[in-house]
Scaffold this motif. Structure first.
Motif, mmCIF file in Angstrom:
data_model
loop_
_atom_site.group_PDB
_atom_site.id
_atom_site.type_symbol
_atom_site.label_atom_id
_atom_site.label_comp_id
_atom_site.label_asym_id
_atom_site.label_seq_id
_atom_site.Cartn_x
_atom_site.Cartn_y
_atom_site.Cartn_z
ATOM 1 N N GLU A 105 18.394 -62.685 98.224
ATOM 2 C CA GLU A 105 17.869 -61.146 97.947
ATOM 3 C C GLU A 105 19.187 -60.515 97.399
ATOM 4 O O GLU A 105 20.375 -60.532 97.504
ATOM 5 C CB GLU A 105 17.639 -60.527 99.432
ATOM 6 C CG GLU A 105 17.071 -59.261 99.311
ATOM 7 C CD GLU A 105 16.843 -58.688 100.595
ATOM 8 O OE1 GLU A 105 16.088 -57.688 100.719
ATOM 9 O OE2 GLU A 105 17.138 -59.543 101.703
ATOM 10 N N PHE A 106 18.593 -59.625 96.285
ATOM 11 C CA PHE A 106 19.404 -58.556 95.677
ATOM 12 C C PHE A 106 19.548 -57.382 96.641
ATOM 13 O O PHE A 106 18.540 -56.928 97.048
ATOM 14 C CB PHE A 106 18.885 -58.104 94.260
ATOM 15 C CG PHE A 106 19.751 -57.248 93.740
ATOM 16 C CD1 PHE A 106 20.833 -57.459 92.930
ATOM 17 C CD2 PHE A 106 19.469 -55.698 93.634
ATOM 18 C CE1 PHE A 106 21.503 -56.754 92.425
ATOM 19 C CE2 PHE A 106 20.099 -54.910 92.938
ATOM 20 C CZ PHE A 106 21.157 -55.133 92.233
ATOM 21 N N LYS A 107 20.950 -56.893 96.837
ATOM 22 C CA LYS A 107 21.192 -55.615 97.606
ATOM 23 C C LYS A 107 22.089 -54.941 96.603
ATOM 24 O O LYS A 107 23.241 -55.542 95.993
ATOM 25 C CB LYS A 107 21.962 -56.235 98.831
ATOM 26 C CG LYS A 107 20.804 -56.580 99.838
ATOM 27 C CD LYS A 107 21.593 -56.783 101.057
ATOM 28 C CE LYS A 107 20.472 -57.574 102.200
ATOM 29 N NZ LYS A 107 19.921 -56.965 103.217
ATOM 30 N N TYR A 108 22.004 -53.659 96.522
ATOM 31 C CA TYR A 108 22.853 -52.766 95.902
ATOM 32 C C TYR A 108 24.033 -52.567 96.783
ATOM 33 O O TYR A 108 24.014 -52.422 98.159
ATOM 34 C CB TYR A 108 22.232 -51.430 95.783
ATOM 35 C CG TYR A 108 20.978 -51.348 94.893
ATOM 36 C CD1 TYR A 108 21.195 -51.127 93.354
ATOM 37 C CD2 TYR A 108 19.691 -51.573 95.294
ATOM 38 C CE1 TYR A 108 20.043 -51.545 92.496
ATOM 39 C CE2 TYR A 108 18.604 -51.441 94.580
ATOM 40 C CZ TYR A 108 18.834 -51.390 93.065
ATOM 41 O OH TYR A 108 17.796 -51.517 92.133
ATOM 42 N N SER A 109 25.310 -52.645 96.363
ATOM 43 C CA SER A 109 26.588 -53.000 96.889
ATOM 44 C C SER A 109 26.894 -51.076 97.130
ATOM 45 O O SER A 109 26.597 -50.456 96.059
ATOM 46 C CB SER A 109 27.598 -53.428 96.144
ATOM 47 O OG SER A 109 27.821 -53.127 94.881
ATOM 48 N N GLU A 110 27.704 -50.897 97.998
ATOM 49 C CA GLU A 110 28.056 -49.694 98.186
ATOM 50 C C GLU A 110 29.171 -49.118 97.378
ATOM 51 O O GLU A 110 30.097 -49.743 97.245
ATOM 52 C CB GLU A 110 28.301 -49.357 99.851
ATOM 53 C CG GLU A 110 26.930 -49.662 100.515
ATOM 54 C CD GLU A 110 25.967 -48.429 100.462
ATOM 55 O OE1 GLU A 110 26.330 -47.340 100.048
ATOM 56 O OE2 GLU A 110 24.966 -49.000 100.310
ATOM 57 N N MET B 281 7.226 -51.564 101.622
ATOM 58 C CA MET B 281 7.704 -52.060 102.734
ATOM 59 C C MET B 281 7.821 -53.379 102.641
ATOM 60 O O MET B 281 6.674 -54.140 102.504
ATOM 61 C CB MET B 281 6.680 -51.566 104.060
ATOM 62 C CG MET B 281 6.529 -50.010 103.932
ATOM 63 S SD MET B 281 8.165 -49.101 104.524
ATOM 64 C CE MET B 281 8.235 -49.614 106.239
ATOM 65 N N GLY B 282 8.831 -54.420 103.467
ATOM 66 C CA GLY B 282 8.953 -55.531 103.279
ATOM 67 C C GLY B 282 8.945 -56.257 102.024
ATOM 68 O O GLY B 282 8.946 -57.567 101.911
ATOM 69 N N GLU B 283 9.342 -55.608 100.732
ATOM 70 C CA GLU B 283 9.404 -56.004 99.548
ATOM 71 C C GLU B 283 10.893 -56.805 99.393
ATOM 72 O O GLU B 283 11.983 -56.234 100.067
ATOM 73 C CB GLU B 283 9.436 -54.920 98.578
ATOM 74 C CG GLU B 283 9.457 -55.357 97.155
ATOM 75 C CD GLU B 283 9.270 -53.996 96.229
ATOM 76 O OE1 GLU B 283 8.423 -54.087 95.475
ATOM 77 O OE2 GLU B 283 10.095 -53.062 96.259
ATOM 78 N N HIS B 284 10.788 -58.056 98.907
ATOM 79 C CA HIS B 284 12.132 -58.951 98.666
ATOM 80 C C HIS B 284 12.462 -58.429 97.082
ATOM 81 O O HIS B 284 11.784 -58.649 96.225
ATOM 82 C CB HIS B 284 11.746 -60.441 98.849
ATOM 83 C CG HIS B 284 12.706 -61.221 98.756
ATOM 84 N ND1 HIS B 284 13.781 -61.428 99.513
ATOM 85 C CD2 HIS B 284 13.197 -62.047 97.611
ATOM 86 C CE1 HIS B 284 14.719 -62.442 99.247
ATOM 87 N NE2 HIS B 284 14.124 -62.703 98.081
ATOM 88 N N LEU B 285 13.796 -58.072 97.201
ATOM 89 C CA LEU B 285 14.348 -57.657 95.694
ATOM 90 C C LEU B 285 15.024 -59.017 95.170
ATOM 91 O O LEU B 285 16.014 -59.616 95.892
ATOM 92 C CB LEU B 285 15.133 -56.369 95.800
ATOM 93 C CG LEU B 285 14.766 -55.166 96.305
ATOM 94 C CD1 LEU B 285 15.585 -54.099 96.090
ATOM 95 C CD2 LEU B 285 13.411 -54.768 95.194
ATOM 96 N N VAL B 286 14.904 -59.314 93.826
ATOM 97 C CA VAL B 286 15.602 -60.494 93.711
ATOM 98 C C VAL B 286 15.983 -60.096 92.167
ATOM 99 O O VAL B 286 15.448 -59.201 91.359
ATOM 100 C CB VAL B 286 14.862 -61.826 93.140
ATOM 101 C CG1 VAL B 286 14.556 -62.446 94.547
ATOM 102 C CG2 VAL B 286 13.516 -61.491 92.275
ATOM 103 N N ALA B 287 17.256 -60.370 91.749
ATOM 104 C CA ALA B 287 17.789 -60.042 90.247
ATOM 105 C C ALA B 287 17.498 -61.153 89.218
ATOM 106 O O ALA B 287 17.908 -62.339 89.634
ATOM 107 C CB ALA B 287 19.381 -59.633 90.454
ATOM 108 N N VAL B 288 17.037 -60.982 88.221
ATOM 109 C CA VAL B 288 16.817 -62.018 87.089
ATOM 110 C C VAL B 288 17.303 -61.683 85.725
ATOM 111 O O VAL B 288 17.362 -60.424 85.780
ATOM 112 C CB VAL B 288 15.482 -62.317 86.824
ATOM 113 C CG1 VAL B 288 14.505 -62.857 88.327
ATOM 114 C CG2 VAL B 288 14.610 -61.340 86.440
ATOM 115 N N PRO B 289 17.874 -62.537 85.136
ATOM 116 C CA PRO B 289 18.418 -62.001 83.460
ATOM 117 C C PRO B 289 17.257 -61.209 82.817
ATOM 118 O O PRO B 289 16.231 -61.915 82.816
ATOM 119 C CB PRO B 289 18.766 -63.479 83.017
ATOM 120 C CG PRO B 289 19.061 -64.495 84.215
ATOM 121 C CD PRO B 289 17.932 -63.978 85.381
#
Length: 175
Positions: free
Chosen positions: A170-175, A93-101
């Motif tokens: 923030e990383f979000k999965y696109s639909e 809950m409340g986790e911030h997702l980030v994308a890193v190489p």
């Protein structure tokens, strides 16, 4: 009448048994070996199970826990290109997702080196303890832990602080 029924039953059974024996394969020497006689094993020594990677803890160079791997993204050829790291939050809950190489992560098989009072490391596994310093009552203990799993690393290292990761887009999965 009973004798005719028994005789008919025995004759039918004999007929079915003859048909079953006729279908039994005969041994020939010109065929390839069957699967029962050929044993093949595949070895994946030095490889990691991707199913064990989500949840793997990420530390920075100062041995501070900064997050954990949430997901791995790969290209169409199957090469892993991006690690999605979850930062902060509690139980998801409340986790911030980030994308890193992915190639910016350094994987380590040994447990995090921890120096502090004995018994206070929440990530400690069964270990050996050694005492360092002079006998003045201010001794600190160093805990050494070795990883025994060969199917996934103990943790990963990424050169950033928790705040730096939280400030990344923030990383979000696109639909």
């Amino acid at each position: 009448m009973l004798m005719k029924s028994i005789a008919a039953g025995l004759a039918g059974t004999a007929l079915l048994a003859t048909a079953a024996f006729a279908q039994s394969p005969t041994a020939t020497t010109d065929k390839a070996p069957t699967a029962a006689t050929t044993t093949t094993t595949t070895s994946a020594s030095g490889e990691w199970r991707t199913s064990k990677m989500p949840g793997l803890k990420i530390y920075n160079d100062a041995n501070e826990n900064i997050g954990s791997i949430n997901d791995l993204l790969m290209d169409k050829s199957g090469a892993i290109k991006i690690a999605v790291i979850g930062v902060g939050g509690f139980l998801g809950m409340g986790e911030h997702l980030v994308a890193v190489p992915y190639d910016k992560l350094k994987f380590v098989n040994e447990a995090v080196a921890y120096t502090g009072a004995a018994g206070t490391n929440p990530n400690a596994k069964p270990a050996t303890t050694t005492t360092t310093g002079a006998a003045t009552g201010t001794d600190k203990t160093a805990t050494t832990v070795t990883a025994s799993s060969k199917w996934y690393p103990d943790h990963a290292v990424f050169n950033a602080s928790k705040d730096e990761l939280k400030n990344m887009p923030e990383f979000k999965y696109s639909e």
